[in-house]
Design a protein around this motif. Structure first.
Motif, short mmCIF file in Angstrom:
data_model
loop_
_atom_site.label_atom_id
_atom_site.label_comp_id
_atom_site.label_asym_id
_atom_site.label_seq_id
_atom_site.Cartn_x
_atom_site.Cartn_y
_atom_site.Cartn_z
N ARG A 1 65.79 35.21 -38.10
CA ARG A 1 64.42 34.68 -38.21
C ARG A 1 63.98 34.06 -36.89
N ASN A 2 64.89 33.33 -36.23
CA ASN A 2 64.57 32.71 -34.94
C ASN A 2 64.22 33.77 -33.89
N GLU A 3 65.00 34.87 -33.88
CA GLU A 3 64.74 35.91 -32.89
C GLU A 3 63.35 36.55 -33.09
N GLU A 4 62.97 36.74 -34.37
CA GLU A 4 61.64 37.29 -34.65
C GLU A 4 60.54 36.33 -34.19
N THR A 5 60.78 35.02 -34.45
CA THR A 5 59.78 34.02 -34.03
C THR A 5 59.69 33.96 -32.51
N MET A 6 60.83 34.04 -31.83
CA MET A 6 60.82 34.00 -30.36
C MET A 6 60.05 35.18 -29.78
N GLN A 7 60.16 36.33 -30.42
CA GLN A 7 59.42 37.50 -29.97
C GLN A 7 57.91 37.24 -30.04
N THR A 8 57.48 36.59 -31.14
CA THR A 8 56.06 36.25 -31.31
C THR A 8 55.62 35.26 -30.23
N TYR A 9 56.48 34.22 -29.98
CA TYR A 9 56.15 33.24 -28.94
C TYR A 9 56.04 33.90 -27.56
N ALA A 10 56.94 34.85 -27.29
CA ALA A 10 56.92 35.53 -25.99
C ALA A 10 55.61 36.30 -25.80
N GLU A 11 55.13 36.91 -26.89
CA GLU A 11 53.85 37.66 -26.80
C GLU A 11 52.69 36.70 -26.56
N ASP A 12 52.72 35.53 -27.22
CA ASP A 12 51.64 34.55 -27.03
C ASP A 12 51.68 33.94 -25.63
N ALA A 13 52.88 33.89 -25.02
CA ALA A 13 53.01 33.30 -23.67
C ALA A 13 52.75 34.32 -22.56
N ALA A 14 52.53 35.59 -22.91
CA ALA A 14 52.35 36.64 -21.88
C ALA A 14 51.12 36.34 -21.03
N CYS A 15 51.23 36.60 -19.71
CA CYS A 15 50.15 36.31 -18.76
C CYS A 15 49.83 37.58 -17.96
N HIS A 16 48.52 37.89 -17.82
CA HIS A 16 48.14 39.11 -17.10
C HIS A 16 48.32 38.97 -15.59
N HIS A 17 48.56 37.75 -15.09
CA HIS A 17 48.77 37.54 -13.65
C HIS A 17 50.17 37.96 -13.20
N GLY A 18 51.14 37.93 -14.11
CA GLY A 18 52.51 38.26 -13.71
C GLY A 18 53.51 37.94 -14.81
N ASP A 19 54.79 37.84 -14.41
CA ASP A 19 55.88 37.59 -15.37
C ASP A 19 55.95 36.09 -15.65
N PHE A 20 55.36 35.67 -16.80
CA PHE A 20 55.31 34.23 -17.09
C PHE A 20 56.71 33.70 -17.45
N GLU A 21 57.57 34.54 -17.99
CA GLU A 21 58.92 34.10 -18.31
C GLU A 21 59.66 33.67 -17.04
N GLU A 22 59.46 34.44 -15.96
CA GLU A 22 60.07 34.10 -14.68
C GLU A 22 59.50 32.80 -14.14
N TYR A 23 58.16 32.66 -14.26
CA TYR A 23 57.50 31.44 -13.77
C TYR A 23 57.99 30.21 -14.55
N PHE A 24 58.09 30.37 -15.88
CA PHE A 24 58.52 29.23 -16.71
C PHE A 24 59.98 28.86 -16.40
N ALA A 25 60.81 29.84 -16.06
CA ALA A 25 62.21 29.55 -15.72
C ALA A 25 62.28 28.63 -14.50
N ILE A 26 61.32 28.80 -13.51
CA ILE A 26 61.30 27.91 -12.33
C ILE A 26 60.93 26.49 -12.78
N ARG A 27 59.94 26.37 -13.67
CA ARG A 27 59.55 25.04 -14.17
C ARG A 27 60.71 24.37 -14.89
N VAL A 28 61.44 25.16 -15.69
CA VAL A 28 62.61 24.60 -16.41
C VAL A 28 63.67 24.14 -15.40
N ALA A 29 63.89 24.91 -14.35
CA ALA A 29 64.89 24.56 -13.33
C ALA A 29 64.51 23.25 -12.64
N ILE A 30 63.20 23.07 -12.36
CA ILE A 30 62.74 21.81 -11.74
C ILE A 30 63.00 20.63 -12.68
#
Length: 918
Positions: free
Chosen positions: A514-543
């Motif tokens: 169930r968590n994996e299905e929900t994460m897939q939905t969250y990933a779609e809602d977080a998608a950005c047309h400017h670029g790879d938002f997952e990569e960008y968010f990983a930098i914010r998490v690292a900071i």
């Protein structure tokens, strides 16, 4: 009056039932009473050829179903029935019951102590005996058709529970299993497991108590019903009058406490509550017609003290005829015990209480004394028994009333609350079927017992069965020797323990999905047309992670600086407390004097508060700002002295608050790694997205859920196949020590280990292989082997002394071997072998040398009292059992075998020789 048609229909139904279940009709004629619905249903399941699990309250008559299995075996003429029980006393009792019904030629008994007519078609035995038969492939298993497992809920027992699962798994498929259990809340789960390992098994459950149970509380000298009626009991609604009275008692106690603390000048709640004397409780029960009663007190010493209190109060509950019968029973039970031993055992004091109708019952008593108490109580001669909870697990000994003095017991490690299951088990003794119209449970009130808590215990039916199964060394070599390593793993995977673990894994795995299905939905809602938002968010998490890490380091450094500074303070140093309620200037009255824990100097603030401060009150180093003179015999409890010294502190002219501007200017420069990450973040295309923070919120939710899901995956991995992993670790230790060969075959040493039945099986086998017990005299051998069995009742007792010479050498060698085994276990992630305890060496040595019982009991490790006779008998019997195994052990030297035979003769005397009989 029923009509002729109805009577005819009823006779037709009876005839059909007789035709379908002829054996049951024969059995009912034999038992002479009508069966309850659940008993009939379970017996019908058996006659249809299926296994059955019967769950019913204590005293409901479950054993009738087991006796029907005996009837089926005898009726067939060629088939056998084994009736297993968890303890020898129950085996003895059931043997006597079955002999009375079927005759001594058809019934046998096999326990650790007795072997009577073992080839009979019906054999009563302890569960361990059957387990040993299965591993050895005994001929006595031939034609076995039924196995009755009485008290099957014992498989939850931490020390012996695995035996029940081993038997259930290893019994041939042709054997029909009859499982009799107390009421457990997860019976469906247990039944599902039985179906997977035993085939067709039906469940018969009865929640109905044959004798209704009424719940009460005794508040001082007044008895209250816990519930107004059955409907209130279902809703857990406590009787309003009881609540009102206990609140009034609490209010009076508070007033008393306040008055006494005002006089004494001390605060706190003294709670000057004195429970009613035990003799008064018994008299109150007698007046209410509630005797015979079992009064549960969770302490052996308190049980004995309760009897003495009743005797001191002059309590007498018996008449002349009853006293004569009691004396006759007691004398018969102790007839074989020498007179000098009886005086050591306190026989005459015990008999005085017994004749007055009052007795204790606990594991520290001599078994002969306990048996006399049991017989007198069952016959209605003894009216009040003060018992520990072990009685609730023992033989059939019902009462009209059960009293609980406290709802807290010591479990060997800590004082813990009674569980609803334990409460149900203890109060289940109340109400004698066929004698009492109703049973009664009474809880004694005290200020820390809330009637609503008691109502919850009394109304909750949660007693889940939890497996305690785990592979042992003996089990591993027996499994590998019987079916091979691969098949052994499959058998372990079929245990109830793994079944329960796998069921919990199913729920966890579903949550992961169930968590994996929900994460897939969250990933779609977080998608950005400017670029790879997952990569960008990983930098914010690292900071963020780096900043937290630096913050933790800073806090730790500041704390270390505060600790170091506080340790250097001296009397008269003026310091500034920067944080908390005591912020401001303070003078040190008492510096840190070493010892354990954090430094906590005593200080006086300029607000005249005196107390101890800790590193948590300081955000970093503690600076000494000035010094003032503290009078030599300064009394910080004196208001005048505090006022004068606080004035001196204020007179220093120092600012009570630190200079915050100066502190802010000292902020360190930015970390290089964070600076680099921030540059990468600002250069990322997604940083310029106008909806960046909306995307980040969805990405943050996904990140948190991913962290939780990873933790769930770790749980799943830890539980799946956990028993097989433990089995592999056990086999690795056995291979390293030569009990299994490299290709997984059982060696000669392994075969010896497979015939050693004790918790310290590997240690015993190693002592035999290494010759630790070679060359010892009989009394020395008995003493030396006792240390692998004995376990002190209290942790932390000083290491006991042992006889000098050969015994000392054997004790030291055994301890050294244990150290080696413990190291091997630690290397493989195991902890199976308990450290040997020499606390029973001296008593065993003296007993085997023929010394009198009084001297033997005085040589135990208890500092304030002799070893209880019941404990001595129990441990000595275990020594006899192990000596019996040594004289048959394949790898034991001829001299050790011969010495073991002589040691058995030397030990088996006096109170022990008596106990080996029925």
């Amino acid at each position: 009056m029923t009509s002729p048609a109805e009577r005819y229909a009823a006779s037709q139904r009876r005839a059909a039932r007789v035709a379908e279940f002829p054996a049951l009709e024969d059995f009912m004629l034999d038992v002479g009473f009508d069966l309850d619905d659940f008993q009939r249903e379970a017996c019908e399941v058996l006659e249809r050829g299926n296994g059955v699990l019967v769950c019913a309250p204590t005293g409901a008559g479950k054993t009738v179903v087991g006796e029907f299995a005996v009837h089926l075996a005898l009726r067939s003429g060629e088939r056998k029935c084994f009736y297993t029980t968890p303890i020898k006393a129950l085996s003895n009792q059931k043997y006597n019951d079955l002999v009375a019904r079927y005759g001594a030629d058809k019934v046998g008994l096999l326990t650790g102590d007795n072997a009577i007519n073992g080839d009979a078609p019906v054999v009563v035995m302890t569960t361990e005996v059957l387990r040993n038969m299965l591993y050895s492939g005994s001929d006595q298993l031939r034609n076995l058709a039924y196995v009755v497992m009485d008290e099957v809920h014992y498989l939850a027992d931490r020390f012996r529970g695995a035996v029940w699962e081993e038997v259930i798994i290893h019994l041939p498929a042709s054997v029909t299993l009859v499982s009799l259990s107390a009421t457990v809340s997860n019976y469906e789960e247990f039944a599902d497991w039985l179906v997977t390992v035993r085939g067709k098994t039906e469940v018969v459950v009865s929640e109905h108590r044959p004798v209704p149970l009424w719940q009460h509380m005794l508040v001082g000298r007044r008895m209250f019903d816990l519930f107004h009626d059955a409907d209130a009991a279902r809703k857990h609604d406590v009787h309003p009058e009881l609540l009102r009275y206990t609140r009034e008692m609490d209010r009076r106690l508070d007033l008393t406490d306040r008055a006494s603390s005002g006089w004494s000048g001390r605060g706190g709640r003294s709670r000057r509550w004195q429970p009613p004397p035990r003799a008064e409780v018994v008299e109150r029960l007698e007046r209410a017609g509630l005797l015979p009663a079992i009064l549960f007190i969770f302490s052996r010493a308190a049980c004995d003290a309760a009897v003495q209190q009743c005797l001191a109060a002059g309590l007498r509950l018996t008449g002349p005829d009853e006293r004569a019968q009691i004396r006759e029973i007691a004398q018969a039970k102790v007839a074989s015990i020498p007179a000098e031993d009886l005086s050591v055992l306190g026989y005459w004091e015990w008999l005085d209480g017994l004749e007055r109708g009052v007795a204790a019952h606990h594991a520290g008593m001599l078994p002969a004394f306990k048996e006399a108490v049991e017989e007198c109580f069952v016959r209605g001669l003894v009216k009040a028994v003060f018992a520990t909870e072990t009685l609730a697990l023992g033989i059939n000994m019902p009462a009209r009333c059960v009293v609980l003095e406290r709802l807290v017991k010591f479990n060997g490690e800590a004082h813990v609350d009674l569980t609803p299951g334990e409460y149900t088990q203890l109060t289940g003794r109340a109400g004698r079927r066929g004698i009492d119209v109703e049973g009664h449970a009474v809880v004694l009130w005290s200020p820390d017992v809330d009637p609503r808590h008691v109502a919850g215990l009394a109304s909750t039916r949660t007693y889940p069965l939890r497996s305690s199964f785990r592979p042992s060394y003996n089990m591993a070599v027996n499994l590998v020797g019987t079916v091979g390593a691969d098949r052994s793993r499959a058998l372990l995977e079929s245990s109830f323990a793994q079944f329960q673990a796998d069921r919990s894994v199913v729920g966890l795995a579903r949550q992961v999905q169930r968590n994996e299905e929900t994460m897939q939905t969250y990933a779609e809602d977080a998608a950005c047309h400017h670029g790879d938002f997952e990569e960008y968010f990983a930098i914010r998490v690292a900071i963020a992670d780096r900043e937290k890490s630096l913050s933790r380091q800073g806090v730790q450094q500041r704390r270390s600086a505060a600790v170091a500074a506080l340790e250097k303070l001296r009397i008269g140093d003026v310091i500034r407390v920067p944080n908390g309620k005591r912020a401001g200037l303070a003078v040190v009255l008492e510096p840190v004097t070493g010892g354990f824990g954090e430094p906590r100097p005593l200080v006086l603030t300029q607000d005249r508060w005196a107390g101890r401060v800790s590193p948590a009150d300081f955000g970093g180093p503690v600076d000494v700002l000035a010094r003032v003179r503290v009078p030599k015999n300064f009394n910080h409890r004196s208001p005048a002295a505090r006022r004068d010294l606080a004035a001196q502190v204020s007179a220093t002219g120092l600012d009570r608050h630190p200079d915050r501007r100066r502190r802010s200017r000292q902020a360190p420069g930015e970390d290089a790694e964070i600076a680099l990450l921030k540059v990468r973040m600002r250069e990322h295309p997604c940083h310029a997205c106008p909806e960046r923070e909306d995307h980040a919120r969805w990405a943050e939710r996904r990140h948190r859920l991913l962290r939780d899901t990873d933790a769930l995956r770790d749980k799943v991995a830890g539980r799946t196949g956990s028993l097989a992993r433990t089995f592999d670790q056990v086999c690795a230790v056995l291979t390293a020590r030569g009990y299994l060969s490299a290709d997984g075959e059982v060696t000669d040493a392994g075969r010896t280990l497979g015939r050693i039945w004790t918790e310290a099986d590997l240690l015993v086998a190693e002592c035999l292989r290494q010759g630790v017990w070679d060359g010892l005299a009989p009394e020395e051998l008995a003493a030396a082997v006792s240390m692998v069995l004995y376990e002190s009742r209290r942790e932390g007792e000083d290491r006991a002394s042992v006889p000098k010479g050969q015994v000392t050498a054997a004790v030291d060698a055994c301890a050294k071997l244990w150290g080696e085994i413990a190291a091997d276990e630690a290397e493989h992630g195991l902890s199976l072998t308990r450290e040997p305890d020499p606390g029973f060496v001296w008593p065993m040595y003296r007993w085997a040398r023929g010394e009198p019982l009084g001297r033997v009991l005085a040589s135990g490790t208890q500092h304030d009292a002799d070893m209880p006779a019941g404990d001595f008998v129990r441990w000595a019997r275990q020594v006899l059992d192990l000596l019996g195994q040594l004289k048959e052990a394949g790898s034991a030297s001829p001299s050790v075998k011969e010495t073991a035979r002589k040691a058995i003769s030397a030990v088996n005397r006096g109170v022990l020789a008596l106990q080996r009989g029925l």
